[in-house]
Design a protein around this motif. Structure first.
Motif, short mmCIF file in Angstrom:
data_model
loop_
_atom_site.label_atom_id
_atom_site.label_comp_id
_atom_site.label_asym_id
_atom_site.label_seq_id
_atom_site.Cartn_x
_atom_site.Cartn_y
_atom_site.Cartn_z
N HIS A 6 0.77 -1.22 -0.07
CA HIS A 6 0.01 0.01 0.12
C HIS A 6 0.81 1.31 0.16
O HIS A 6 1.74 1.49 0.95
N PHE A 7 0.61 2.08 -1.00
CA PHE A 7 1.54 3.04 -1.35
C PHE A 7 1.05 4.33 -0.39
O PHE A 7 -0.31 4.65 -0.05
N ALA A 8 1.94 5.17 0.14
CA ALA A 8 1.46 6.47 1.07
C ALA A 8 0.84 7.44 0.32
O ALA A 8 0.13 7.98 0.66
N ASP A 9 1.04 7.47 -1.04
CA ASP A 9 0.09 8.44 -2.00
C ASP A 9 -0.23 7.73 -3.26
O ASP A 9 0.47 7.15 -3.72
N ALA A 10 -1.33 7.84 -3.74
CA ALA A 10 -1.71 7.30 -5.08
C ALA A 10 -1.12 7.78 -6.08
O ALA A 10 -0.54 6.98 -7.30
N ARG A 11 -0.32 8.81 -5.99
CA ARG A 11 0.78 9.25 -7.25
C ARG A 11 1.97 8.29 -7.03
O ARG A 11 2.71 8.35 -8.14
N GLU A 12 2.13 7.63 -5.94
CA GLU A 12 3.28 6.92 -6.17
C GLU A 12 3.23 6.01 -6.74
O GLU A 12 4.18 5.33 -7.58
N ALA A 13 1.90 5.37 -6.89
CA ALA A 13 1.42 4.33 -7.85
C ALA A 13 1.65 4.55 -9.20
O ALA A 13 1.99 3.63 -9.97
N ASP A 14 1.17 5.76 -9.56
CA ASP A 14 1.08 6.31 -10.79
C ASP A 14 2.70 6.30 -11.35
O ASP A 14 2.82 6.00 -12.56
N ASP A 15 3.43 6.99 -10.63
CA ASP A 15 4.92 7.05 -10.88
C ASP A 15 5.66 5.76 -11.24
O ASP A 15 6.22 5.41 -11.97
N LEU A 16 5.33 4.79 -10.29
CA LEU A 16 5.76 3.50 -10.35
C LEU A 16 5.35 2.64 -11.65
O LEU A 16 6.14 2.08 -12.38
N ALA A 17 4.04 2.96 -12.01
CA ALA A 17 3.51 2.18 -13.22
C ALA A 17 4.02 2.81 -14.31
O ALA A 17 4.46 1.98 -15.23
N ALA A 18 4.51 4.18 -14.36
CA ALA A 18 5.08 4.64 -15.65
C ALA A 18 6.51 4.19 -15.74
O ALA A 18 6.68 3.98 -16.78
N PHE A 19 7.01 4.12 -14.73
CA PHE A 19 8.44 3.46 -14.70
C PHE A 19 8.64 2.19 -15.33
O PHE A 19 9.45 1.86 -16.23
N LEU A 20 7.60 1.29 -14.84
CA LEU A 20 7.48 -0.05 -15.19
C LEU A 20 7.36 0.06 -16.69
O LEU A 20 7.57 -0.90 -17.66
N ALA A 21 6.29 0.73 -17.02
CA ALA A 21 5.98 0.78 -18.58
C ALA A 21 7.25 1.25 -19.53
O ALA A 21 7.35 0.68 -20.77
N ARG A 22 8.01 2.09 -19.02
CA ARG A 22 9.31 2.44 -19.45
C ARG A 22 10.08 1.21 -19.71
O ARG A 22 10.70 0.97 -20.79
N LEU A 23 10.13 0.46 -18.73
CA LEU A 23 11.27 -0.74 -18.74
C LEU A 23 10.75 -1.71 -19.81
O LEU A 23 11.31 -2.18 -20.53
N LEU A 24 9.18 -1.82 -19.73
CA LEU A 24 8.59 -2.85 -20.69
C LEU A 24 8.62 -2.26 -22.21
O LEU A 24 8.82 -3.20 -23.00
N HIS A 25 8.97 -0.93 -22.47
CA HIS A 25 9.24 -0.66 -23.74
C HIS A 25 10.52 -1.06 -24.40
O HIS A 25 10.40 -1.44 -25.71
N TYR A 26 11.31 -1.14 -23.46
CA TYR A 26 12.63 -1.94 -23.89
C TYR A 26 12.86 -3.15 -23.69
O TYR A 26 13.77 -3.97 -24.50
N ASP A 27 12.17 -3.73 -22.97
CA ASP A 27 12.12 -5.12 -23.19
C ASP A 27 10.81 -5.77 -22.37
O ASP A 27 10.46 -5.51 -21.12
N ARG A 28 9.91 -6.31 -23.19
CA ARG A 28 8.71 -7.00 -22.86
C ARG A 28 8.73 -8.05 -21.90
O ARG A 28 7.70 -8.44 -21.19
N ALA A 29 10.00 -8.75 -21.79
CA ALA A 29 9.94 -9.82 -20.72
C ALA A 29 10.82 -9.26 -19.45
O ALA A 29 11.29 -10.30 -18.90
N ALA A 30 10.80 -8.03 -19.26
CA ALA A 30 11.50 -7.65 -18.10
C ALA A 30 10.96 -7.93 -16.64
O ALA A 30 10.04 -8.08 -16.63
N ALA A 31 12.30 -8.33 -15.91
CA ALA A 31 12.04 -8.55 -14.61
C ALA A 31 12.64 -7.53 -13.90
O ALA A 31 13.42 -6.67 -14.12
N VAL A 32 12.05 -7.25 -12.64
CA VAL A 32 12.43 -6.49 -11.70
C VAL A 32 12.84 -6.74 -10.28
O VAL A 32 12.35 -7.63 -9.88
N ARG A 33 13.84 -6.31 -9.50
CA ARG A 33 14.17 -6.80 -8.37
C ARG A 33 13.43 -5.72 -7.35
O ARG A 33 13.66 -4.38 -7.50
N LEU A 34 12.80 -6.31 -6.30
CA LEU A 34 11.93 -5.41 -5.31
C LEU A 34 12.70 -5.46 -4.06
O LEU A 34 12.90 -6.57 -3.59
N GLN A 35 12.80 -4.15 -3.44
CA GLN A 35 13.48 -4.31 -2.06
C GLN A 35 12.70 -3.25 -1.19
O GLN A 35 12.56 -2.26 -1.80
#
Length: 218
Positions: A6-35
């Motif tokens: 659960h994010f502290a602000d809904a905008r955090e979710a929007d920003d993360l979604a935009a970042f993931l979309a950029r990664l997927l633009h370069y690699d449709r099979a991209a994996a991410v490490r979460l910490q």
């Protein structure tokens, strides 16, 4: 299945979604490490076009502890922006880059980094130079290897006297870390690492040893 984040602000979710979309633009099979820990989530990815690791951080409502590698596409599917939460997919086998991250502490300021407007201008000039040189190649030399050679020559140039490769700045801009000319930027160093930091993420470059680029949380 891990409990939703659960994010502290809904905008955090929007920003993360935009970042993931950029990664997927370069690699449709991209994996991410979460910490996650201490109320902060860091998401690491590696767009193959830039041979860098990229990170985006987000504030969480709780102190959930997490360290896992997941599909970027499935994580994006699990983000509910309107609810400010993310349902985590099942972990996947981590790629080699997921185990090579720069240090979390021990960073010191490095002088000499130009402002964001200058950095963005340098990237624009380099892109134009690459296109010009590639277009000028004779037909028989218009190969992937020749284009890669031109790219390596351009993107390994350093920014002033800082030692920061221009390719790190290129990656930062392409991944949304330098969205405008007035964005504050800084350069840090820790051991063999240089780290380009902005409010939107950081790109860290290993300047000795194994080489290559990586990213750490801001």
């Amino acid at each position: 299945m891990t409990a939703p984040l659960h994010f502290a602000d809904a905008r955090e979710a929007d920003d993360l979604a935009a970042f993931l979309a950029r990664l997927l633009h370069y690699d449709r099979a991209a994996a991410v490490r979460l910490q996650a820990g201490g109320g902060t989530l860091a998401v690491f990815g590696r767009p193959p076009s830039f041979e860098v690791l990229a990170v985006r951080t987000a504030s969480l409502l709780d102190d959930a502890a997490l360290d896992a590698t997941v599909s970027a596409g499935r994580l994006l599917d699990g983000i509910a922006e309107s609810e400010g939460k993310a349902v985590l997919p099942e972990p996947v086998t981590g790629p080699p880059w997921a185990g090579v991250l720069p240090p979390r502490g021990g960073w010191r300021e490095v002088p000499g980094l130009p402002p964001a407007a200058t950095l963005r201008g340098a990237v624009g000039a380099a892109v134009a130079e690459f296109r010009g040189l590639a277009d000028a190649l004779p037909e028989q030399r218009r190969t992937r290897a020749e284009r890669d050679r031109i790219g390596r020559e351009i993107w390994t140039r350093t920014v002033g006297s800082t030692g920061l490769p221009l390719r790190a700045v290129h990656a930062a801009q392409a991944l949304g870390f330098l969205p405008a000319p007035q964005v504050p930027v800084g350069l840090l160093a820790a051991g063999p690492w240089l780290r380009l930091r902005t409010p939107f993420g950081s790109v860290a470059v290993r300047t000795s040893g194994a080489g290559g680029l990586s990213v750490t949380a801001r």
